[in-house]
Design a protein around this motif. Sequence first.
Motif, PDB file in Angstrom:
ATOM      1  N   ASP A 189      52.557 102.150  20.585  1.00  0.00           N
ATOM      2  CA  ASP A 189      53.590 101.444  21.345  1.00  0.00           C
ATOM      3  C   ASP A 189      53.561  99.985  20.930  1.00  0.00           C
ATOM      4  O   ASP A 189      52.743  99.207  21.414  1.00  0.00           O
ATOM      5  CB  ASP A 189      53.385 101.594  22.848  1.00  0.00           C
ATOM      6  N   LEU A 190      54.430  99.647  20.006  1.00  0.00           N
ATOM      7  CA  LEU A 190      54.471  98.292  19.453  1.00  0.00           C
ATOM      8  C   LEU A 190      54.992  97.262  20.439  1.00  0.00           C
ATOM      9  O   LEU A 190      54.963  96.066  20.148  1.00  0.00           O
ATOM     10  CB  LEU A 190      55.328  98.281  18.185  1.00  0.00           C
ATOM     11  N   ALA A 191      55.464  97.722  21.595  1.00  0.00           N
ATOM     12  CA  ALA A 191      55.956  96.805  22.625  1.00  0.00           C
ATOM     13  C   ALA A 191      55.269  97.068  23.955  1.00  0.00           C
ATOM     14  O   ALA A 191      55.838  96.873  25.026  1.00  0.00           O
ATOM     15  CB  ALA A 191      57.460  96.923  22.766  1.00  0.00           C
ATOM     16  N   ALA A 192      54.003  97.491  23.893  1.00  0.00           N
ATOM     17  CA  ALA A 192      53.233  97.705  25.119  1.00  0.00           C
ATOM     18  C   ALA A 192      53.024  96.373  25.831  1.00  0.00           C
ATOM     19  O   ALA A 192      52.907  95.320  25.198  1.00  0.00           O
ATOM     20  CB  ALA A 192      51.883  98.336  24.787  1.00  0.00           C
ATOM     21  N   ALA A 193      52.980  96.421  27.147  1.00  0.00           N
ATOM     22  CA  ALA A 193      52.787  95.196  27.928  1.00  0.00           C
ATOM     23  C   ALA A 193      51.416  94.569  27.666  1.00  0.00           C
ATOM     24  O   ALA A 193      51.275  93.352  27.695  1.00  0.00           O
ATOM     25  CB  ALA A 193      52.964  95.503  29.417  1.00  0.00           C
ATOM     26  N   ASP A 194      50.419  95.394  27.385  1.00  0.00           N
ATOM     27  CA  ASP A 194      49.058  94.912  27.145  1.00  0.00           C
ATOM     28  C   ASP A 194      48.933  94.427  25.698  1.00  0.00           C
ATOM     29  O   ASP A 194      49.095  95.221  24.763  1.00  0.00           O
ATOM     30  CB  ASP A 194      48.079  96.059  27.408  1.00  0.00           C
TER      31      ASP A 194
END
Length: 196
Positions: free
Chosen positions: A75-80
């Motif tokens: 997930d290249l746009a994960a919040a973490d």
Amino acid sequence: MMVPAIWTAMYAELSLPEALRALHDCGWQAFEISTEHLEAIETDPQPDRRVDEARRCLVELGLSAPQAHAYLKADLAAADPKARADDLARLLRHLDLAAKLGVRNVVVHPGGKQNPDGDSDRIRRWNVEAFRRLGDAAAERGLRIGVENMTAPGARTAEDLLDLLAAINHSALGITFDSSHAHASGLDAAQAIRDL
């Protein structure tokens, strides 16, 4: 000319050479190397040996593997931020393995599906940053990346993908069109292909 290929995950429980041989015995000549097989090579104590075995199998049987699918769960746009960095690092390793295997096209999913706040501007910015890095790495290795349409907002429609590619602006990136994802999104696949 279009060449039909099959995903090696059909035999994910086997090593990549074993999967290639089993699928060849069923009549297949071209393959998309699956995430599962890249992960197995990546985590093997002797990854270079596993790559060499797979390359020998491809040559011996006269097979081609023009495409691979990099880490599916990335997930290249994960919040973490740590999760984003870890997934990007893993995708970079998969690009390296794909190049060593002789693959030329690698499918990568855009991120953001698991981002709880759904901030589309931030998701887009993180995707653009990550894909520029992946594009640079792909170009250095003679690879192209296919950004795949997904069922999540921001990567669902032809317009979404074309807008994302325009923002990334990298010659090593193109689009991989997944008709099952288009169907799950309620899209007219033929029209989406025409739009692309």
